[in-house]
Design a protein around this motif. Structure first.
Motif, PDB file in Angstrom:
ATOM      1  N   SER A  25       0.821  -1.207   0.000  1.00 14.12           N
ATOM      2  CA  SER A  25       0.000   0.000   0.000  1.00 14.12           C
ATOM      3  C   SER A  25       0.858   1.262   0.000  1.00 14.12           C
ATOM      4  O   SER A  25       0.570   2.220  -0.719  1.00 14.12           O
ATOM      5  N   VAL A  26       1.920   1.261   0.777  1.00 16.59           N
ATOM      6  CA  VAL A  26       2.819   2.421   0.814  1.00 16.59           C
ATOM      7  C   VAL A  26       3.490   2.614  -0.541  1.00 16.59           C
ATOM      8  O   VAL A  26       3.572   3.742  -1.053  1.00 16.59           O
ATOM      9  N   ILE A  27       3.959   1.528  -1.141  1.00 16.05           N
ATOM     10  CA  ILE A  27       4.570   1.620  -2.468  1.00 16.05           C
ATOM     11  C   ILE A  27       3.571   2.147  -3.488  1.00 16.05           C
ATOM     12  O   ILE A  27       3.904   2.999  -4.325  1.00 16.05           O
ATOM     13  N   ALA A  28       2.331   1.674  -3.418  1.00 20.85           N
ATOM     14  CA  ALA A  28       1.301   2.128  -4.349  1.00 20.85           C
ATOM     15  C   ALA A  28       0.983   3.605  -4.141  1.00 20.85           C
ATOM     16  O   ALA A  28       0.796   4.350  -5.115  1.00 20.85           O
ATOM     17  N   LEU A  29       0.917   4.057  -2.904  1.00 19.69           N
ATOM     18  CA  LEU A  29       0.644   5.467  -2.650  1.00 19.69           C
ATOM     19  C   LEU A  29       1.783   6.348  -3.142  1.00 19.69           C
ATOM     20  O   LEU A  29       1.549   7.419  -3.723  1.00 19.69           O
ATOM     21  N   ILE A  30       3.006   5.929  -2.933  1.00 17.33           N
ATOM     22  CA  ILE A  30       4.153   6.697  -3.421  1.00 17.33           C
ATOM     23  C   ILE A  30       4.147   6.736  -4.947  1.00 17.33           C
ATOM     24  O   ILE A  30       4.401   7.780  -5.555  1.00 17.33           O
ATOM     25  N   ALA A  31       3.842   5.609  -5.574  1.00 18.71           N
ATOM     26  CA  ALA A  31       3.772   5.572  -7.037  1.00 18.71           C
ATOM     27  C   ALA A  31       2.684   6.500  -7.553  1.00 18.71           C
ATOM     28  O   ALA A  31       2.862   7.180  -8.571  1.00 18.71           O
ATOM     29  N   ALA A  32       1.561   6.567  -6.859  1.00 18.61           N
ATOM     30  CA  ALA A  32       0.463   7.436  -7.284  1.00 18.61           C
ATOM     31  C   ALA A  32       0.840   8.907  -7.179  1.00 18.61           C
ATOM     32  O   ALA A  32       0.410   9.725  -7.997  1.00 18.61           O
ATOM     33  N   LEU A  33       1.650   9.238  -6.196  1.00 21.33           N
ATOM     34  CA  LEU A  33       2.025  10.635  -5.987  1.00 21.33           C
ATOM     35  C   LEU A  33       3.187  11.100  -6.856  1.00 21.33           C
ATOM     36  O   LEU A  33       3.381  12.304  -7.033  1.00 21.33           O
ATOM     37  N   THR A  34       3.964  10.178  -7.373  1.00 21.89           N
ATOM     38  CA  THR A  34       5.196  10.581  -8.040  1.00 21.89           C
ATOM     39  C   THR A  34       5.163  10.518  -9.562  1.00 21.89           C
ATOM     40  O   THR A  34       6.124  10.955 -10.184  1.00 21.89           O
ATOM     41  N   GLY A  35       4.139   9.986 -10.162  1.00 24.89           N
ATOM     42  CA  GLY A  35       4.189   9.935 -11.618  1.00 24.89           C
ATOM     43  C   GLY A  35       2.906   9.458 -12.256  1.00 24.89           C
ATOM     44  O   GLY A  35       1.915   9.165 -11.590  1.00 24.89           O
ATOM     45  N   ASP A  36       2.960   9.412 -13.587  1.00 25.56           N
ATOM     46  CA  ASP A  36       1.828   8.968 -14.391  1.00 25.56           C
ATOM     47  C   ASP A  36       2.218   7.728 -15.178  1.00 25.56           C
ATOM     48  O   ASP A  36       3.335   7.235 -15.080  1.00 25.56           O
ATOM     49  N   GLY A  37       1.278   7.253 -15.979  1.00 26.52           N
ATOM     50  CA  GLY A  37       1.562   6.102 -16.837  1.00 26.52           C
ATOM     51  C   GLY A  37       1.568   4.803 -16.063  1.00 26.52           C
ATOM     52  O   GLY A  37       0.572   4.440 -15.422  1.00 26.52           O
ATOM     53  N   TRP A  38       2.689   4.100 -16.117  1.00 26.76           N
ATOM     54  CA  TRP A  38       2.772   2.786 -15.467  1.00 26.76           C
ATOM     55  C   TRP A  38       2.646   2.909 -13.955  1.00 26.76           C
ATOM     56  O   TRP A  38       2.215   1.969 -13.289  1.00 26.76           O
ATOM     57  N   ARG A  39       3.005   4.070 -13.413  1.00 27.44           N
ATOM     58  CA  ARG A  39       2.868   4.257 -11.960  1.00 27.44           C
ATOM     59  C   ARG A  39       1.396   4.328 -11.550  1.00 27.44           C
ATOM     60  O   ARG A  39       1.047   3.911 -10.445  1.00 27.44           O
ATOM     61  N   ASP A  40       0.556   4.866 -12.424  1.00 25.57           N
ATOM     62  CA  ASP A  40      -0.878   4.853 -12.145  1.00 25.57           C
ATOM     63  C   ASP A  40      -1.406   3.420 -12.076  1.00 25.57           C
ATOM     64  O   ASP A  40      -2.193   3.080 -11.185  1.00 25.57           O
ATOM     65  N   ALA A  41      -0.971   2.594 -13.017  1.00 27.16           N
ATOM     66  CA  ALA A  41      -1.402   1.194 -13.010  1.00 27.16           C
ATOM     67  C   ALA A  41      -0.909   0.484 -11.751  1.00 27.16           C
ATOM     68  O   ALA A  41      -1.650  -0.294 -11.132  1.00 27.16           O
ATOM     69  N   LEU A  42       0.344   0.758 -11.363  1.00 31.13           N
ATOM     70  CA  LEU A  42       0.884   0.171 -10.144  1.00 31.13           C
ATOM     71  C   LEU A  42       0.090   0.621  -8.923  1.00 31.13           C
ATOM     72  O   LEU A  42      -0.225  -0.188  -8.042  1.00 31.13           O
ATOM     73  N   SER A  43      -0.269   1.892  -8.882  1.00 28.96           N
ATOM     74  CA  SER A  43      -1.006   2.388  -7.719  1.00 28.96           C
ATOM     75  C   SER A  43      -2.407   1.788  -7.641  1.00 28.96           C
ATOM     76  O   SER A  43      -2.853   1.397  -6.559  1.00 28.96           O
ATOM     77  N   TRP A  44      -3.096   1.684  -8.759  1.00 29.18           N
ATOM     78  CA  TRP A  44      -4.429   1.086  -8.749  1.00 29.18           C
ATOM     79  C   TRP A  44      -4.371  -0.379  -8.332  1.00 29.18           C
ATOM     80  O   TRP A  44      -5.188  -0.846  -7.534  1.00 29.18           O
ATOM     81  N   THR A  45      -3.403  -1.080  -8.854  1.00 25.02           N
ATOM     82  CA  THR A  45      -3.255  -2.495  -8.504  1.00 25.02           C
ATOM     83  C   THR A  45      -2.884  -2.667  -7.034  1.00 25.02           C
ATOM     84  O   THR A  45      -3.473  -3.480  -6.320  1.00 25.02           O
ATOM     85  N   GLY A  46      -1.911  -1.879  -6.597  1.00 29.10           N
ATOM     86  CA  GLY A  46      -1.457  -1.987  -5.212  1.00 29.10           C
ATOM     87  C   GLY A  46      -2.518  -1.599  -4.202  1.00 29.10           C
ATOM     88  O   GLY A  46      -2.619  -2.194  -3.129  1.00 29.10           O
ATOM     89  N   LEU A  47      -3.320  -0.590  -4.539  1.00 26.92           N
ATOM     90  CA  LEU A  47      -4.361  -0.159  -3.609  1.00 26.92           C
ATOM     91  C   LEU A  47      -5.607  -1.044  -3.679  1.00 26.92           C
ATOM     92  O   LEU A  47      -6.449  -0.992  -2.776  1.00 26.92           O
ATOM     93  N   ALA A  48      -5.723  -1.857  -4.710  1.00 30.36           N
ATOM     94  CA  ALA A  48      -6.843  -2.799  -4.789  1.00 30.36           C
ATOM     95  C   ALA A  48      -6.589  -4.041  -3.926  1.00 30.36           C
ATOM     96  O   ALA A  48      -7.544  -4.706  -3.505  1.00 30.36           O
ATOM     97  N   VAL A  49      -5.330  -4.333  -3.653  1.00 29.39           N
ATOM     98  CA  VAL A  49      -4.990  -5.548  -2.893  1.00 29.39           C
ATOM     99  C   VAL A  49      -5.646  -5.576  -1.509  1.00 29.39           C
ATOM    100  O   VAL A  49      -6.247  -6.594  -1.148  1.00 29.39           O
TER     101      VAL A  49
END
Length: 63
Positions: A25-49
Motif C-alpha cells: 500500500s505504501v509503495i502504491a501510494l508513493i507511485a500514485a504521488l510521483t508519476g503517471d503512466g505505469w505508476r498509475d497502473a501500479l497504484s491502482w493495482t497496489g491499492l486494490a490488494v
C-alpha cells in the motif's frame, strides 16, 4: 467430541501478511504521488490488494 488446542505461531507468522499488505500500500501510494503512466497502473493495482483481501476474508469466513 475432541477439543482442538490453538496452535502456537510466531510473531513473524502472525504479522507477515499485514506487513506485506501495508508495504504494498505504501509503495502504491508513493507511485500514485510521483508519476503517471505505469505508476498509475501500479497504484491502482497496489491499492486494490487490501480491498480484495478483505473481500476474500469476508467470503471465506462465511463458508
Amino acid at each position: 467430541m475432541t477439543q482442538r488446542r490453538p496452535s502456537r505461531q510466531s510473531v513473524a507468522t502472525i504479522f507477515a501478511a499485514p506487513i506485506a499488505i501495508a508495504a504494498l500500500s505504501v509503495i502504491a501510494l508513493i507511485a500514485a504521488l510521483t508519476g503517471d503512466g505505469w505508476r498509475d497502473a501500479l497504484s491502482w493495482t497496489g491499492l486494490a490488494v487490501p480491498i480484495l483481501t478483505v473481500a476474500w476474508a469476508m467470503h471465506a469466513r462465511r463458508i
